[in-house]
Design an enzyme around this catalytic site. Structure first.
Site, PDB file in Angstrom:
ATOM      1  N   ASP A   5      34.833  28.840  58.288  1.00 35.39           N
ATOM      2  CA  ASP A   5      35.624  28.775  57.071  1.00 35.39           C
ATOM      3  C   ASP A   5      37.001  29.382  57.346  1.00 35.39           C
ATOM      4  O   ASP A   5      37.170  30.149  58.292  1.00 35.39           O
ATOM      5  CB  ASP A   5      34.890  29.557  55.974  1.00 35.39           C
ATOM      6  CG  ASP A   5      35.733  29.774  54.750  1.00 35.39           C
ATOM      7  OD1 ASP A   5      36.088  28.768  54.108  1.00 35.39           O
ATOM      8  OD2 ASP A   5      36.046  30.931  54.434  1.00 35.39           O
ATOM      9  N   ASP A   8      39.829  30.428  54.505  1.00 35.23           N
ATOM     10  CA  ASP A   8      40.262  31.472  53.571  1.00 35.23           C
ATOM     11  C   ASP A   8      39.197  32.550  53.407  1.00 35.23           C
ATOM     12  O   ASP A   8      38.061  32.267  53.038  1.00 35.23           O
ATOM     13  CB  ASP A   8      40.586  30.855  52.215  1.00 35.23           C
ATOM     14  CG  ASP A   8      41.812  29.969  52.264  1.00 35.23           C
ATOM     15  OD1 ASP A   8      42.890  30.486  52.599  1.00 35.23           O
ATOM     16  OD2 ASP A   8      41.681  28.765  51.999  1.00 35.23           O
ATOM     17  N   LYS A  19      29.401  21.841  52.345  1.00 36.40           N
ATOM     18  CA  LYS A  19      29.831  22.121  53.709  1.00 36.40           C
ATOM     19  C   LYS A  19      28.729  21.887  54.731  1.00 36.40           C
ATOM     20  O   LYS A  19      29.013  21.630  55.904  1.00 36.40           O
ATOM     21  CB  LYS A  19      30.357  23.553  53.817  1.00 36.40           C
ATOM     22  CG  LYS A  19      31.682  23.773  53.103  1.00 36.40           C
ATOM     23  CD  LYS A  19      32.217  25.173  53.371  1.00 36.40           C
ATOM     24  CE  LYS A  19      33.579  25.386  52.734  1.00 36.40           C
ATOM     25  NZ  LYS A  19      34.154  26.715  53.049  1.00 36.40           N
ATOM     26  N   ASP A  40      29.899  28.505  51.286  1.00 39.96           N
ATOM     27  CA  ASP A  40      29.604  28.384  52.718  1.00 39.96           C
ATOM     28  C   ASP A  40      28.110  28.355  53.008  1.00 39.96           C
ATOM     29  O   ASP A  40      27.702  28.041  54.143  1.00 39.96           O
ATOM     30  CB  ASP A  40      30.230  29.546  53.493  1.00 39.96           C
ATOM     31  CG  ASP A  40      31.745  29.534  53.442  1.00 39.96           C
ATOM     32  OD1 ASP A  40      32.319  28.437  53.540  1.00 39.96           O
ATOM     33  OD2 ASP A  40      32.345  30.612  53.287  1.00 39.96           O
TER      34      ASP A  40
END
Length: 235
Positions: free
Chosen positions: A10, A12, A159, A186
């Site tokens: 990931d 951010d 994701k 996530d």
């Protein structure tokens, strides 16, 4: 000990610092991974053009998973995991039913299947998410808060599905991938990978789902994770 060939990470809150900046230490670490032949795949809720540009300039694999798994590819060779027209349908529903609840992100004009919003003034993210879920989930859409934005996409876009598709494009099994993240969005990526890592600023639910949890958060947690992975012989 298994050696993993792919690192799905990931952006951010994982590669960045608290201000959203990517520090030179991270770039240097990505260069070392590239030299060792590890595929580093950026996985983000950001719009495809933005993430594509970031991958172009960083020493990472030139294939990205954007829009929380909704768009996977590079340049004009990409696949939508959502449906053509999802973005406009979501925007229409929000305009008609959630005015005063959600405010559009500037990125939406560049997004395809996952639309990003912010809470309207006076509403917390949690309140806005709850109201949006009541309106949109019966229509087959999922509403999630990443810590940076409220995301709306077709159910089944996540994701994890994006990571599986990216591994297919790279000729890899998802079990050959390590996933690193910091947010509840996530979690599907961590569940799809062979090894799951949560950085220290991740919520409790994500830390509980991870195989490795770093003490440090943000980019410092990412660098700590790389050290642990190298010392453990995973990469």
């Amino acid at each position: 000990m298994s050696v993993f060939r792919c690192l799905a990470v990931d952006v951010d809150g994982t590669l960045t610092d608290e201000r959203g900046l990517i520090r030179h230490e991270v770039v240097e670490a990505l260069e070392r991974l590239a030299e060792r032949g590890v595929h580093v795949v950026l996985v983000s809720g950001n719009a495809y053009p933005l993430l594509h540009a970031l991958a172009y300039y960083l020493p990472v694999t030139k294939l990205v998973v954007a829009e929380n798994g909704g768009v996977v590819g590079y340049r004009s060779r990409y696949r939508l995991l959502g449906s053509e027209g999802d973005g406009e349908e979501i925007r229409r529903l929000v305009r008609e039913e959630l005015a005063g609840v959600l405010v559009e992100s500037w990125q939406n004009r560049f997004r395809l299947v996952d639309m990003a919003f912010h809470p309207a003034e006076g509403l917390s993210p949690e309140e806005a998410v709850e109201r949006a879920r009541r309106a949109l989930e019966p229509r087959g859409f999922e509403v999630q808060y990443s810590g940076w934005a409220i995301h709306v996409h077709r159910r089944g876009v996540d994701k994890g599905a994006g990571l599986v598709e990216a591994c297919k494009m790279l000729g890899l099994d998802p079990r050959q991938a390590i996933a690193v993240g910091d947010s509840e969005v996530d979690r599907p990526m961590l569940e799809a990978a062979g090894l799951a890592v949560a950085v220290g600023n991740a919520p409790r639910e994500l830390r509980e789902a991870a195989d490795i949890v770093t003490r440090e958060g943000y980019y410092r947690g990412f660098l700590e994770a790389l050290q642990l992975l190298e010392e453990g012989g995973y990469i």
